[in-house]
Design a protein around this motif. Structure first.
Motif, short mmCIF file in Angstrom:
data_model
loop_
_atom_site.label_atom_id
_atom_site.label_comp_id
_atom_site.label_asym_id
_atom_site.label_seq_id
_atom_site.Cartn_x
_atom_site.Cartn_y
_atom_site.Cartn_z
N ASN A 10 43.71 38.69 40.21
CA ASN A 10 43.37 37.81 41.53
C ASN A 10 44.06 38.38 42.97
N CYS A 11 43.65 37.95 43.99
CA CYS A 11 44.30 38.08 45.26
C CYS A 11 43.95 37.01 46.06
N ASN A 12 44.70 36.58 46.92
CA ASN A 12 44.63 35.37 47.81
C ASN A 12 44.20 35.89 49.16
N ALA A 17 43.98 39.67 53.73
CA ALA A 17 44.04 39.87 55.24
C ALA A 17 45.30 40.76 55.61
N SER A 18 46.34 40.84 55.01
CA SER A 18 47.64 41.40 55.47
C SER A 18 47.15 42.73 55.03
N ILE A 19 47.02 43.05 53.74
CA ILE A 19 46.72 44.78 53.54
C ILE A 19 45.54 45.18 54.12
N LEU A 20 44.43 44.64 54.51
CA LEU A 20 43.47 45.09 55.27
C LEU A 20 43.43 45.02 56.68
N SER A 21 44.51 44.46 57.29
CA SER A 21 44.78 44.12 58.65
C SER A 21 43.85 43.46 59.08
N LEU A 22 43.42 42.32 58.55
CA LEU A 22 42.39 41.30 58.98
C LEU A 22 43.36 40.05 59.49
N ASN A 23 42.56 39.49 60.09
CA ASN A 23 43.01 37.83 60.55
C ASN A 23 42.90 37.10 59.38
N LEU A 24 43.84 36.36 59.10
CA LEU A 24 43.40 35.20 57.70
C LEU A 24 42.14 34.48 57.93
N SER A 25 41.95 34.11 59.03
CA SER A 25 40.85 33.14 59.53
C SER A 25 39.29 33.80 59.18
N THR A 26 39.59 35.39 59.24
CA THR A 26 38.23 36.15 59.06
C THR A 26 37.88 36.00 57.39
N VAL A 27 39.02 36.32 56.69
CA VAL A 27 38.82 36.31 55.01
C VAL A 27 38.35 34.75 54.72
N ARG A 28 39.16 33.72 55.41
CA ARG A 28 38.47 32.20 54.91
C ARG A 28 37.34 32.04 55.38
N GLN A 47 41.88 31.74 45.32
CA GLN A 47 42.16 32.94 44.54
C GLN A 47 40.82 33.72 44.39
N ILE A 48 40.86 35.12 44.75
CA ILE A 48 39.48 35.89 44.69
C ILE A 48 39.63 36.93 43.75
N ARG A 49 38.98 36.77 42.70
CA ARG A 49 38.99 37.63 41.74
C ARG A 49 38.91 39.12 42.14
N THR A 50 39.36 40.33 41.77
CA THR A 50 39.38 41.52 42.13
C THR A 50 37.90 42.22 42.04
N TRP A 51 37.05 41.70 41.03
CA TRP A 51 35.68 41.77 40.79
C TRP A 51 34.88 41.47 41.91
N HIS A 52 35.04 40.14 42.38
CA HIS A 52 34.24 39.57 43.46
C HIS A 52 34.59 40.17 44.73
N ILE A 76 41.71 49.40 50.78
CA ILE A 76 40.80 48.96 49.84
C ILE A 76 41.27 49.30 48.31
N ASN A 77 41.41 50.58 48.01
CA ASN A 77 41.78 51.10 46.71
C ASN A 77 42.99 50.30 46.14
N TYR A 78 44.04 50.13 47.15
CA TYR A 78 45.18 49.37 46.62
C TYR A 78 44.74 48.04 46.17
N LEU A 79 44.15 47.27 47.24
CA LEU A 79 43.60 45.96 46.72
C LEU A 79 42.91 45.72 45.32
N LEU A 80 41.97 46.98 45.14
CA LEU A 80 41.22 46.95 43.93
C LEU A 80 41.79 47.59 42.76
N ARG A 81 43.28 47.82 43.08
CA ARG A 81 44.07 48.41 41.92
C ARG A 81 43.23 49.76 41.46
N ARG A 82 42.57 50.43 42.19
CA ARG A 82 42.01 52.00 41.86
C ARG A 82 43.22 53.11 42.08
N LYS A 83 43.14 53.74 41.24
CA LYS A 83 43.82 55.08 41.55
C LYS A 83 43.22 55.82 42.53
#
Length: 84
Positions: A10-12, A17-28, A47-52, A76-83
């Protein structure tokens, strides 16, 4: 602080927002519009599942396709836990 075993997939909103350099309100906003699936832990914490997240980033709504395409691939790869 390490994540609990149940939170590994999961991510929150803050992390995304932090990892993708976005505003928190954008993700919400994406969640409120139903574009990004999330489970609400409380009114302001999702909580956002990595799959979603992966589904959303790979097939975003037409309205924000260019914005998503401009996001940093390494982040994006970091967030999705990709190599890399």
């Amino acid at each position: 602080m390490s994540k609990k075993l149940t939170d590994i997939d999961n991510c929150n909103c803050h992390e995304i927002a932090s990892i993708l350099s976005l505003n928190l309100s954008t993700v919400r906003r994406w969640i409120k519009r139903g574009w990004l699936k999330a489970n609400g832990r409380s009114p302001k914490h999702y909580q956002i599942r990595t799959w979603h997240l992966e589904q959303f980033l790979e097939n975003p709504p037409q309205k924000i396709k260019k914005r998503i395409a401009a996001l940093d691939t390494k982040s994006i790869n970091y967030l999705l836990r990709r190599k890399a």
